[in-house]
Structure formats: C-alpha cells, structure tokens
Design a protein around this motif. Sequence first.
Motif, mmCIF file in Angstrom:
data_model
loop_
_atom_site.group_PDB
_atom_site.id
_atom_site.type_symbol
_atom_site.label_atom_id
_atom_site.label_comp_id
_atom_site.label_asym_id
_atom_site.label_seq_id
_atom_site.Cartn_x
_atom_site.Cartn_y
_atom_site.Cartn_z
ATOM 1 N N THR A 161 0.836 -1.206 0.000
ATOM 2 C CA THR A 161 0.000 0.000 0.000
ATOM 3 C C THR A 161 0.866 1.248 0.000
ATOM 4 O O THR A 161 0.590 2.213 -0.727
ATOM 5 C CB THR A 161 -0.925 0.017 1.235
ATOM 6 N N ARG A 164 2.262 2.239 -3.464
ATOM 7 C CA ARG A 164 1.250 2.837 -4.335
ATOM 8 C C ARG A 164 0.802 4.205 -3.806
ATOM 9 O O ARG A 164 0.448 5.095 -4.584
ATOM 10 C CB ARG A 164 0.048 1.906 -4.465
ATOM 11 N N GLY A 168 0.945 7.757 -5.828
ATOM 12 C CA GLY A 168 -0.287 8.491 -6.075
ATOM 13 C C GLY A 168 -0.200 9.971 -5.770
ATOM 14 O O GLY A 168 -0.991 10.764 -6.276
ATOM 15 N N THR A 222 -5.766 -3.240 -1.625
ATOM 16 C CA THR A 222 -4.375 -2.860 -1.864
ATOM 17 C C THR A 222 -3.933 -3.219 -3.275
ATOM 18 O O THR A 222 -3.027 -2.580 -3.829
ATOM 19 C CB THR A 222 -3.451 -3.547 -0.838
ATOM 20 N N LEU A 257 -2.265 4.733 -5.986
ATOM 21 C CA LEU A 257 -3.527 4.758 -5.247
ATOM 22 C C LEU A 257 -3.833 6.211 -4.910
ATOM 23 O O LEU A 257 -2.929 6.989 -4.596
ATOM 24 C CB LEU A 257 -3.431 3.962 -3.937
ATOM 25 N N GLN A 261 -8.392 6.287 -1.544
ATOM 26 C CA GLN A 261 -8.265 4.826 -1.530
ATOM 27 C C GLN A 261 -7.343 4.374 -0.399
ATOM 28 O O GLN A 261 -7.619 3.384 0.284
ATOM 29 C CB GLN A 261 -7.732 4.343 -2.882
ATOM 30 N N VAL A 262 -6.248 5.096 -0.203
ATOM 31 C CA VAL A 262 -5.316 4.741 0.866
ATOM 32 C C VAL A 262 -5.970 4.910 2.233
ATOM 33 O O VAL A 262 -5.823 4.056 3.129
ATOM 34 C CB VAL A 262 -4.034 5.590 0.784
#
Length: 271
Positions: A161, A164, A168, A222, A257, A261-262
């Motif tokens: 995670t 990403r 992001g 994830t 991400l 989303q995170v």
Amino acid sequence: MNEHQTVLESIEPDVAEKLVTRRAALTRGLSFGSIAVTGLAFATVPLALAAFARSAGAQGAPSIIAVLNFALTLEYLEDEFYRTGLARPVAASLTSGERAAIEQISMHETAHVAFLQAAIRGSAATPVAKPTFDFTARGTFPDVFTNKATFMAVAQTFEDTGVRAYKGQAGAVASNPGVLTAALQIHSVEARHAAQIRRLRGQKGWITNGDRGDLPAATQATYTGEENTTHNGVNAASLGTNFGGTAAVTEAFDEPLTMAQVLAIAGPFIA
C-alpha cells in the motif's frame, strides 16, 4: 476531539467544518451507503476519513503540507507496527534472517517518521499527531502479534500500500523539486521493503494483475487496479505478446492509489 479528527484536521485544515460524527448522522437520519468517494462507498470508510476524502476531492490537489502529513500518517502506521511486533510474542517465531530484515525495515520507518516531521516543521507547519492504531483492524487480524503468518501478511499489505500511496501523490508535490526528490527517496526504499517482505513470505517481488496472492480477502483493496495496462493513453497490453503476455505487462508497471483509496485501506487500523 477523537483521533480521526486530530489526524485529518492536521492533514487538511478545513476538514473540521465538514466532519460529521456517526451519532449526529444517525440523529439526522442521514444515509451514506449510496454516496461514493473515488469509487468507494462511504459505508466502507470510517466516517471522518470519508469526510476528508470528500473534502480533498472537492478542493482538487491537496497542498504539499497535506501530502507530507498524509505520508507521515502512513509512516507512523508502519513504524509502530514493526516496533510493536518486535516487542511481542510473534518476534520469537521469526528466524534470525527474518528478524534481521524486520529490524532493518523498522529502523528505516523510524527514520522516515523523523525526516517527515523535520520537513514539515522546516516548512513552518505542524506535523500531524500520531493516531492510536488497532493492528487487528477491528478484529480482522486478531492474532497479528502472535502468529507469524498473520504478522507477515499484514506487513506485506502495509508495504504494498505504501508504495502505491507515494506514487499516487507524486503529482501533488511535483511543483516543489526538493519535496519530490525526498518523496522519491522514501518511495524507492518502501518498494524495497515490499519486495523483501514478499520474498520472506515466499512470494515473488512484484505484483501480477490485481492478484493479492495468498493474502486474506480483506487486503484486496491494496491490489485492485494493478491489472491496468494503459499508461499515458497507451495500452501496453500488446507489448507483452512475445514477453509473457498481459500479465507480464501488469508486472512491469506499478499503479498509484489515490489518497481516498489509501485512507479507506488504512481506516480499519486506526482505533
């Protein structure tokens, strides 16, 4: 003021005006089940986190300080996770090689926390307060600090995670070369952490399609989106015709991400 509010107000100051408590929402008869935030239903995100995601989305790109505090919150999560694990019964089940790797990763995460705090203070801003964490994710991983398999699975999820997440936010800090360089320095180390943890778990160091491998279904967020093959408007799927097919193409390009989303992924781990 609850911990979610402390974290989110420090990340984005105007969130205080937009936060609505779960009790107040019920009193007013509001339903968030059908309201989507960047593809995620409010019902799946802790309410304060969803409010922040909505706020950030409405304002466009978050400020550089907001991104730094966002990164700091993730580093707090990883730093405390590893330090706690090394002090709990699960540590006794690690091989010497596994323990050495976890200790090294733990030191890196501690250094990342200190660096981001210093960078934020150096910008005349205030680092976000560390929230209280629940590494069982509200009971989803009840044996996280007693079962090596669970501990390593959660570690993989955090690291994948994190990679990403940094990707992001690259665009949001691109206007400041110094911050962008610092973020990339941390990002590449997080990618090394992810590959190391994956290999310790007997997995390959990269992600194929949106496959979470042998991880629990609760970790799927994830990995969703990693199956993408279109980059800068060009569908690279055909490039894999003679080089492992579409799966190989998805392995060659890692996906970002969004902040929302995170926050949805990290939300269950915030008490």
